[in-house]
Design an enzyme around this catalytic site. Structure first.
Site, short mmCIF file in Angstrom:
data_model
loop_
_atom_site.label_atom_id
_atom_site.label_comp_id
_atom_site.label_asym_id
_atom_site.label_seq_id
_atom_site.Cartn_x
_atom_site.Cartn_y
_atom_site.Cartn_z
N HIS A 184 1.39 -3.62 9.32
CA HIS A 184 3.13 -3.83 8.75
C HIS A 184 3.54 -3.13 9.84
O HIS A 184 2.79 -2.55 10.66
CB HIS A 184 3.38 -2.92 8.07
CG HIS A 184 2.85 -3.57 6.41
ND1 HIS A 184 3.26 -4.28 5.65
CD2 HIS A 184 1.29 -3.16 5.66
CE1 HIS A 184 2.32 -4.90 4.76
NE2 HIS A 184 1.15 -3.95 4.07
N HIS A 218 1.01 -1.45 -0.14
CA HIS A 218 0.21 0.23 0.04
C HIS A 218 1.11 1.38 -0.13
O HIS A 218 0.94 1.98 -1.31
CB HIS A 218 -1.03 0.08 1.11
CG HIS A 218 -2.33 -1.34 1.11
ND1 HIS A 218 -1.84 -2.43 0.93
CD2 HIS A 218 -3.77 -0.57 1.28
CE1 HIS A 218 -3.47 -2.43 0.66
NE2 HIS A 218 -4.34 -1.57 0.45
#
Length: 347
Positions: A323, A271
């Protein structure tokens, strides 16, 4: 006839005189529009009393492209490329895109990430599972549809401005389909969007190679997987503290093979790399192409909003426990690097 003087020759039509002159020349050439019009004007001035009802009808076959087919330096006509050349160029570009698209497809369908182990006392893997704040459809809309739309709009209005100033946009693109020449701004859109898509593919391929080669576990690994060791013990047992565990199975009943594969793809952040590449590419594009003097503040505002979207996307990947911070940093660096490289060779 009594009104005709002896020895006089009946006047011919201008077109007949032009044909007789062409046939008497040593090297006949095909008549052009300028020569036919000149012959007609000469006949009209030499015989003013000629009957208007016997005038010659000239059928001038104009070229398919009246304007835009001259070279900028005036050395001669610009060669036109038809549908065959257009489809050849598109085919070559698609082949180049497939060089990065097919490996990405192979990773998503057949790829298996590196099976990395873990420590039971690793606090970085014990975060809860949350839904993504930045949904995938929003990311695709902002980083895919928005750049393409902005490029089309900016190039169209630049073409209008160039035509008013009589600059290079007036020369045409040199490509035609069905006897219609494609406008220059449409060719510029194809180039800019093509470079954008190719750079995006290379950036995503680089990210996927790192994801599958490293196989880092996401911060919500324990919450999503609930690992169980072969002897039936779990990480809550004191004997497993400090042990590096590679052989395990997920005991969660709702976890699928797709989720189990995705939980190993933490490094780097896809992303973040996607958003940083698209937003920086678009910001640099606006800097070079949106050069109207009255739109400078608007251009800077748009650039600020684009970069803030990329920044916010990167931050949400950490706050949503998708993440680790190093994953987001690496993904952002990949996206920014490719955006700078691609745009540096585009102007």
């Amino acid at each position: 006839m009594s009104g005709m003087r002896p020895g006089s020759v009946c006047d011919t039509t201008p077109l007949q005189r032009f044909e007789s002159q062409s046939s008497s020349s040593e090297e006949p050439s095909s008549p052009t529009a300028a020569s036919i019009v000149a012959a007609a004007n000469a006949g009209a001035t030499s015989n003013p009393n000629h009957n208007n009802n016997n005038h010659v009808k000239l059928d001038l076959q104009m070229p398919t492209f009246v304007g835009g087919n001259q070279r900028p330096n005036g050395t001669g006509p610009k060669p036109m490329r038809g549908p065959r050349q257009i489809f050849q160029r598109i085919f070559v570009d698609l082949c180049l895109l497939s060089c990065v698209g097919l490996p990405m497809l192979g990773f998503s369908v057949w790829g298996e990430p590196f099976k990395r182990g873990f420590f039971c006392n690793d606090n970085s893997l014990q975060h809860p599972y949350k839904e993504s704040t930045m949904r995938s459809w929003v990311l695709y809309l902002m980083c895919g549809v928005l750049p393409v739309s902005v490029i089309v709009v900016v190039e169209f209005f630049r073409a209008q401005d160039k035509r008013l100033r009589g600059e290079k946009y007036k020369t045409g693109s040199g490509y035609h389909i069905c006897h219609l020449e494609l406008p220059k701004w449409l060719l510029e859109c194809y180039r800019k969007i093509g470079i954008f898509i190719f750079g995006l593919g290379v950036e995503q391929l680089t990210t996927n190679i790192a994801k599958y080669a490293i196989g880092r576990l996401r911060p919500h690994f324990f919450s999503l997987c609930q690992p169980v060791l072969p002897d039936g013990s779990t990480c809550s047992d004191p004997k497993n503290f400090g042990l590096y565990i590679e052989d395990f199975a997920c005991s969660a009943v709702d976890i699928t093979s797709k989720r189990m594969k995705d939980v190993r793809l933490s490094f780097p952040s896809g992303h973040a790399s996607f958003a940083c590449y698209a937003m920086l590419y678009l910001a640099i594009y606006l800097q070079h192409r949106m050069q109207w003097s009255r739109c400078r503040m608007l251009r800077h505002l748009l650039q600020f909003m684009l970069l803030m979207f990329a920044w916010y996307t990167a931050l949400t990947r950490i706050s949503d426990y998708k993440h680790h911070w190093s994953d987001v940093l690496a993904g952002s660096c990949i996206g920014l690097t490719y955006a700078i490289i691609v745009t540096s060779t585009m102007w």
